[in-house]
Design an enzyme around this catalytic site. Structure first.
Site, PDB file in Angstrom:
ATOM      1  N   PHE A   1       0.805  -1.234   0.000  1.00 41.59           N
ATOM      2  CA  PHE A   1       0.000   0.000   0.000  1.00 41.59           C
ATOM      3  C   PHE A   1       0.831   1.274   0.000  1.00 41.59           C
ATOM      4  CE2 PHE A   1      -2.255  -3.256   2.633  1.00 41.59           C
ATOM      5  CZ  PHE A   1      -3.130  -3.662   1.654  1.00 41.59           C
TER       6      PHE A   1
ATOM      7  N   ARG B   1      -9.132  -1.563 -19.955  1.00 45.70           N
ATOM      8  CA  ARG B   1      -9.484  -2.981 -19.995  1.00 45.70           C
ATOM      9  C   ARG B   1      -9.189  -3.623 -18.637  1.00 45.70           C
ATOM     10  NH1 ARG B   1      -6.689  -5.239 -24.588  1.00 45.70           N
ATOM     11  NH2 ARG B   1      -8.493  -4.598 -25.795  1.00 45.70           N
ATOM     12  N   ILE B   2     -10.079  -4.487 -18.215  1.00 48.74           N
ATOM     13  CA  ILE B   2      -9.876  -5.240 -16.978  1.00 48.74           C
ATOM     14  C   ILE B   2      -9.281  -6.599 -17.350  1.00 48.74           C
ATOM     15  CG2 ILE B   2     -11.047  -6.323 -15.019  1.00 48.74           C
ATOM     16  CD1 ILE B   2     -10.899  -3.222 -14.890  1.00 48.74           C
TER      17      ILE B   2
ATOM     18  N   ASN C   1      -8.286  -9.208 -15.226  1.00 44.01           N
ATOM     19  CA  ASN C   1      -8.760 -10.369 -14.470  1.00 44.01           C
ATOM     20  C   ASN C   1      -9.973  -9.952 -13.645  1.00 44.01           C
ATOM     21  OD1 ASN C   1      -9.197 -12.399 -12.521  1.00 44.01           O
ATOM     22  ND2 ASN C   1      -7.050 -13.025 -12.595  1.00 44.01           N
TER      23      ASN C   1
ATOM     24  N   GLY D   1      -5.171   0.589 -14.597  1.00 44.67           N
ATOM     25  CA  GLY D   1      -4.734   0.391 -13.206  1.00 44.67           C
ATOM     26  C   GLY D   1      -5.886   0.609 -12.239  1.00 44.67           C
TER      27      GLY D   1
ATOM     28  N   GLU E   1      -5.689   1.860  -6.734  1.00 44.91           N
ATOM     29  CA  GLU E   1      -5.942   2.964  -5.823  1.00 44.91           C
ATOM     30  C   GLU E   1      -7.293   3.659  -5.993  1.00 44.91           C
ATOM     31  OE1 GLU E   1      -1.626   4.587  -4.787  1.00 44.91           O
ATOM     32  OE2 GLU E   1      -1.824   3.548  -6.666  1.00 44.91           O
TER      33      GLU E   1
HETATM   34 MO1  MOS Z   1       0.801   2.995  -3.667  1.00 43.60          MO
HETATM   35  S1  MOS Z   1       0.598   4.417  -2.190  1.00 43.60           S
HETATM   36  O1  MOS Z   1       1.383   3.947  -4.949  1.00 43.60           O
HETATM   37  O2  MOS Z   1       1.961   1.921  -3.175  1.00 43.60           O
END
Ligand code: MOS
Length: 693
Positions: A234, A582-583, A585, A656, A659
């Protein structure tokens, strides 16, 4: 000829799942080595001053102790660009909890006992640890992370506010929060002659290796960092952290393998945290809710060791069409541990303020909050005027509203009850940059018809290894079972970290490139008897990208129940719709999104690192005092995505998803709390005492 189903897009279980659940997958703190010794960190008990003396002799006499390493006898380290890694290099104490010694002993328990018994004499200096919006030492940093302008201004925000029919001017705050991955930081290090080999829990072996090369003044080939399995990161494991430096140093000094692990409590001072923020947001709009001005000013803190400038207000540069738009960041240097990255740094706290303010504007204008956002949808990035590669925020809002049943909503606050509970619903938008960074990959076609992909990627629990296997399988036109993906080894060549939601985008690019070149070579010349390996690097491809703004967007809807007598808030339902290219998985992507949303719920209601100003320390430094949302706190969380073809991203078309799921969640919940109660909570977390005040 058989037709092969595409692996990309399918819901595929983790390829290392069996190894993990049967205990065969080994984590950094689990490698068994002959003569392994254990290091335990001793931490400063003052927030600012100097170490006058350490009673090394007394500690050295304790059972099992092999070494007491302090700034007096530590290996001299060279600057690696991260002053936080210059451990035990001086007597200066910059914050409470700083490493003042490493005790190495034959067992973990002996090392820990000796560290706890260690007597350190300090020369105490007065400390300053409290962030405030009127701190006399506030300054504008040179830039904010990772390299955004500190301040931006388009149009004339004061004029825009002056011309507005409706003005919102509100101050929001978010507390310090700490990353709590399940696996604490851990390193097992040993030297094979002059070669340093470390098993380390991190989000990317490349940058950890580079740090070790520089710190110890070694050749590039003299360090190998291995990180095959990681129990969460994280951001807290985004770069080299103290354990890897200390274990490597101790292994050198003692000439035997050394393991350094951190306890949960130690993680609260040694591996970073989300800075507290104070944010003033001013919105000016016409009566229909169309923005004329947006002004976002953010305050956050850094340490005396390193300037870390959270990019709190950058979210406001991207989200809404405001002809007059200003964003600013101010920082104060305090005697505190250095804040670092925590899932969606910048966007997560920033969106709490912006998306709460948008809800306040909707209320003031009498416009539906979904409609208000749609009405302010920009055609280009508001701050820069640059085009988006794709932007599907409106689609997410509309789709989410339909799925959630938003149209039935009575806009009046406090209008709905269910027994003793006040019931409300709220919405907020999500966003996160969708970038790619240079990486290298190698793909080998083996004589038996199988393939091996090698890339220094990290799978911190996300499913990255599985996603890359899917991508490679499709490119190689092979079933996934014939493709093995090896990751987490710095000998595979440089690659991006698992961070900034850039992992899959960056790594898959290199994997696809290598696979395509390999396939072409085999088509042209056949497969040599010994097999064939192709390496690819993406630095030039990424440099050649068109100048576009690339962002993931989403919309989150929350239902809350509030007990008006106790102030207890429950979140029976969260629903998010995201557009992230695109996803790859469907199974692991959903886990990422609901994981982010769960953390957003946790941020909204629970997470708060409490500073003791007297001692300069975060006092609730364990999972008893720092509550992370548990199963009992979470009811229904649904995550969906809409199809978003975008050929301006990377060969796999992915944006991505690590986050974006946490961005906006806390605002959606705070907005729902307002809708339930009529109480606007502008300071996180939404504690019962704040609701009852
Ligand atoms: Mo994340 S806070 O970019 O590891």
């Amino acid at each position: 000829m058989t037709t092969l189903t595409r692996a990309v897009g399918a819901a595929v279980g983790r390829v290392e799942g069996v190894a993990k659940v049967t205990g065969q997958a080994r984590y950094a703190g689990e490698f068994r080595l002959d003569r392994l010794a254990y290091g335990w960190v001793a931490q400063s008990t003052i927030a600012r001053g100097r170490v006058r003396a350490v009673d090394v002799e007394a500690a050295g006499r304790l059972p099992g102790v092999l070494a007491v390493i302090t700034h007096d006898n530590a290996l001299r380290l060279r600057d690696s660009g991260d002053p936080e890694l210059l451990l035990l290099q001086s007597d200066r104490v910059h914050y409470r909890g700083q490493v003042v010694a490493l005790i190495v002993a034959s067992t973990l328990e002996q090392a820990r006992a000796a560290a706890e018994a260690l007597v350190v004499d300090y020369k105490l200096e007065p400390h300053d640890v409290v962030l405030s919006a009127d701190h006399p030492k506030l300054f504008a940093p040179d830039h904010v992370n990772p390299n955004f302008a500190t301040d931006t201004s388009t149009g004339d925000v004061e004029a825009g506010l002056g011309a507005a029919e409706v003005v919102i001017d509100a101050t929001y705050s978010t507390p310090a929060e700490h990353n709590n991955p399940m696996e604490p930081h851990a390193t097992t290090a040993y030297w094979d002659g002059d070669r340093l080999i470390v098993h380390d829990s991190n989000q990317g072996v490349t940058s950890v290796k580079q740090s070790l090369v520089r710190l110890f003044g070694l050749d590039d080939g003299a360090v190998q960092v291995l990180s095959e399995h990681v129990g969460g990161g994280f951001g807290a494991k985004g770069t080299a952290r103290p354990p890897v430096v200390l274990a490597s140093m101790a292994a050198r000094l003692l000439r035997r393998p050394v393991r350094v692990t951190l306890s949960r409590q130690q993680m609260f001072s040694l591996v970073g945290y989300r800075t507290p923020t104070i944010q003033r947001v001013r919105l000016g709009a016409d009566r229909t809710g169309r923005l004329l001005a947006l002004d976002h000013l953010a305050y956050s803190q850094t340490s005396t060791v390193l300037e870390f400038a959270e990019q709190t207000a950058v979210v406001s540069r991207v989200m809404y069409a405001a002809p007059n738009l200003r964003t600013r960041h101010r920082l104060v240097t305090l005697d505190v541990p250095t804040p670092r990255w925590m899932r969606a740094p910048g966007e997560a706290p920033g969106a709490f303020a912006l998306e709460s303010a948008m809800d306040e504007l909707a209320e003031a204008c009498g416009v539906d909050p979904v409609e208000l956002r749609v009405r302010n949808e920009p055609l280009v990035e508001p701050e820069s005027g640059r085009a988006f590669s794709s932007r599907s925020l409106v689609g997410c809002l509309r789709d989410g509203a339909a799925r959630f049943g938003w149209s039935d909503r009575d806009p009046r606050p406090g209008a709905r009850r269910d027994g003793r509970w006040l019931v409300g619903t709220g919405v907020a938008s999500s966003t996160y940059p969708a970038r790619s960074a240079p990486s290298t990959a190698a793909v080998t076609a083996q004589p038996d018809g199988t393939f091996v992909v090698r890339i220094a990627a990290a799978d911190i629990g996300t499913g990255a290894r599985t996603a890359l296997t899917q991508v490679a399988a499709d490119e190689l036109r092979a079933p996934m079972q014939r493709v093995r993906t090896l990751i987490g080894d710095s000998d595979f060549g440089p690659a991006m970290i698992a961070g900034g939601s850039m992992g899959t985008a960056s790594w898959s690019w290199a994997v696809v490139k290598a696979c395509r070149e390999l396939t072409t070579l085999i088509e042209q010349g056949g497969l040599p008897a010994g097999g064939l390996t192709v390496r690819a690097a993406t630095g030039d491809d990424i440099k050649a990208q068109a100048d576009l703004v690339r962002h993931t967007f989403g919309a989150q809807f929350a239902e809350v129940w509030v007990d008006p007598d106790t102030g207890e808030v429950r979140v029976p339902r969260l629903l998010g719709v995201f557009a992230a290219g695109r996803i790859v998985n469907a199974m692991t992507a959903r886990s990422q999104l609901i994981g982010g949303m769960t953390w957003g719920l946790s941020m909204a209601l629970f997470e708060e690192s409490v500073l003791d100003p007297q001692f300069g320390d975060y006092v609730n430094h364990d999972l008893a005092g720092y509550h992370v949302a548990a199963c009992a706190d979470v009811r229904s969380i649904e995550a969906y995505w809409i199809d978003e073809p975008d050929d301006q991203l990377n060969p796999s078309g992915v944006k991505g998803i690590g986050e974006v799921g946490i961005v906006g969640t806390a605002a959606a919940i705070a907005n729902a709390v307002w809708h339930a109660t009529g109480r606007r909570i502008r300071d996180l977390p939404i504690r019962p005492d704040r609701l009852l005040a």
